[in-house]
Design an enzyme around this catalytic site. Sequence first.
Site, PDB file in Angstrom:
ATOM      1  N   HIS A  12      15.306 -15.614  18.250  1.00 57.93           N
ATOM      2  CA  HIS A  12      15.686 -16.844  18.984  1.00 57.93           C
ATOM      3  C   HIS A  12      16.373 -16.432  20.286  1.00 57.93           C
ATOM      4  CE1 HIS A  12      17.183 -21.204  18.938  1.00 57.93           C
ATOM      5  NE2 HIS A  12      17.548 -20.689  20.101  1.00 57.93           N
ATOM      6  N   HIS A  14      16.813 -17.183  24.736  1.00 56.13           N
ATOM      7  CA  HIS A  14      16.566 -17.877  26.012  1.00 56.13           C
ATOM      8  C   HIS A  14      16.606 -16.851  27.140  1.00 56.13           C
ATOM      9  CE1 HIS A  14      17.235 -21.865  24.162  1.00 56.13           C
ATOM     10  NE2 HIS A  14      18.065 -21.184  23.392  1.00 56.13           N
ATOM     11  N   LYS A  98       8.648 -25.464  18.913  1.00 55.29           N
ATOM     12  CA  LYS A  98      10.077 -25.779  18.795  1.00 55.29           C
ATOM     13  C   LYS A  98      10.307 -27.271  18.911  1.00 55.29           C
ATOM     14  CE  LYS A  98      14.589 -24.951  18.889  1.00 55.29           C
ATOM     15  NZ  LYS A  98      15.449 -24.175  19.739  1.00 55.29           N
ATOM     16  N   HIS A 135      15.798 -27.298  16.283  1.00 46.21           N
ATOM     17  CA  HIS A 135      17.188 -27.494  16.699  1.00 46.21           C
ATOM     18  C   HIS A 135      17.678 -28.666  15.860  1.00 46.21           C
ATOM     19  CE1 HIS A 135      20.630 -27.311  19.608  1.00 46.21           C
ATOM     20  NE2 HIS A 135      20.868 -28.418  18.922  1.00 46.21           N
ATOM     21  N   HIS A 173      19.737 -21.302  14.515  1.00 47.36           N
ATOM     22  CA  HIS A 173      21.196 -21.202  14.683  1.00 47.36           C
ATOM     23  C   HIS A 173      21.966 -22.081  13.698  1.00 47.36           C
ATOM     24  CE1 HIS A 173      20.129 -24.643  17.127  1.00 47.36           C
ATOM     25  NE2 HIS A 173      19.769 -23.930  18.162  1.00 47.36           N
ATOM     26  N   ASP A 245      20.187 -16.598  19.930  1.00 54.69           N
ATOM     27  CA  ASP A 245      20.382 -17.776  20.774  1.00 54.69           C
ATOM     28  C   ASP A 245      21.133 -17.400  22.052  1.00 54.69           C
ATOM     29  OD1 ASP A 245      20.037 -20.397  21.533  1.00 54.69           O
ATOM     30  OD2 ASP A 245      21.770 -21.143  20.443  1.00 54.69           O
TER      31      ASP A 245
HETATM   32  O1  DOR Z   1      24.216 -23.607  23.320  1.00 49.37           O
HETATM   33  C1  DOR Z   1      23.021 -23.733  23.467  1.00 49.37           C
HETATM   34  N1  DOR Z   1      22.395 -23.334  24.599  1.00 49.37           N
HETATM   35  N2  DOR Z   1      22.300 -24.291  22.488  1.00 49.37           N
HETATM   36  C2  DOR Z   1      21.013 -24.588  22.645  1.00 49.37           C
HETATM   37  O2  DOR Z   1      20.433 -25.124  21.740  1.00 49.37           O
HETATM   38  C3  DOR Z   1      20.321 -24.324  23.925  1.00 49.37           C
HETATM   39  C4  DOR Z   1      20.979 -23.285  24.689  1.00 49.37           C
HETATM   40  C5  DOR Z   1      20.527 -23.220  26.142  1.00 49.37           C
HETATM   41  O3  DOR Z   1      19.320 -23.253  26.389  1.00 49.37           O
HETATM   42  O4  DOR Z   1      21.388 -23.105  27.016  1.00 49.37           O
HETATM   43 ZN    ZN Z   2      18.588 -21.776  21.512  1.00 46.15          ZN
END
Ligand code: DOR
Ligand code: ZN
Length: 341
Positions: A12, A14, A98, A135, A173, A245
Amino acid sequence: MQLTITKPDDWHLHLRDGAALNTTVAFTAKQFQRAIIMPNLAQPIVNTALAAAYRQRILSALPASSDFQPLMTIYLTNNTSVEEIRQASQHKDVFAAKLYPAGATTNSANGVTDVSALSPIFEEMQKCDLPLLVHAEVTDVDIDIFDREQAFIDKYLAAIRQDFPQLRIVLEHATTQQAIDFVLENHHTAATLTPQHLLFNRNDLLAGGVRPHNYCLPILKRETHRLALVKAATSGNPKFFLGTDSAPHATEAKENSCGCAGCFTAHAAIELYAEVFDKAKALDKLEGFSSFYGPDFYQLPRNKQTLTLSKESWQAPVNYTFDSQTLTPFRQDTPLQWTIK
Ligand code: DOR
Ligand code: ZN
């Protein structure tokens, strides 16, 4: 003390897009062989063609010597078609879809407003064996932010689980005892666990001052929940595996009167997990969690390479360059206890 494990993967992650990739990709490629790439860009990755193009941008940002593999996902919307699911499931670089409830988190405005209307999509995902990543938070303004995960499980996830018994689901998460129990009680159901939710509780966010770099969604919960997550992670149960995450936002977007949600952990991810497992006297369970159970769930081969960690402390820098801004790493104020050799 040293520990050698099979090279881990991050299930997971980003990475963002554009110039941000010049910062984010190398951190993850340094310690992980593969990562599931979240599709919540400002223009979300809503189909296979966008996922394939995004994958190329990630590969272009990789250091020359790296063989890191981004595993792509698509973002479900109210308009996702059955045909799109079929295409995604047949594409060699797309590994999951997702579900973001609209408004739940960063770049989720295009997310799903009526989860029950997605039944034909879940049906097709079950048929094509494309995993559903969730999520799991409701967005109702009248539901307390600390209760949103449990409310989503009760209101939506339990029904999806029941209606599509063969669908592989990852509760992303996980942050509560209830999420852990749900995963334990249901077949074809797994969860990723983040370093911040394993290390911190809500006091670390709010007691003695607001700490914006510990703010993420789902929000940190009370200590009893953290203990439940640590127990699950270190249990050796293959339903629980590593997903950072890691979610970079520029320092000024976090240190703000309306700060963004997300902890940037990719600079020290496996080191943070090693600390959790070490504290729980369960270092022998780290390799399964970080390197075996994720690929097993996704039906991919386990990695062949190894990674060696040593118990030596180091201090992360105050920040990293992030395009024209800076990026403040998670746990910057306290030395990290483990180092990659
Ligand atoms: O804290 C978070 N940031 N939770 C999420 O689900 C997305 C993520 C983000 O993309 O910044
Ligand atoms: Zn995430």
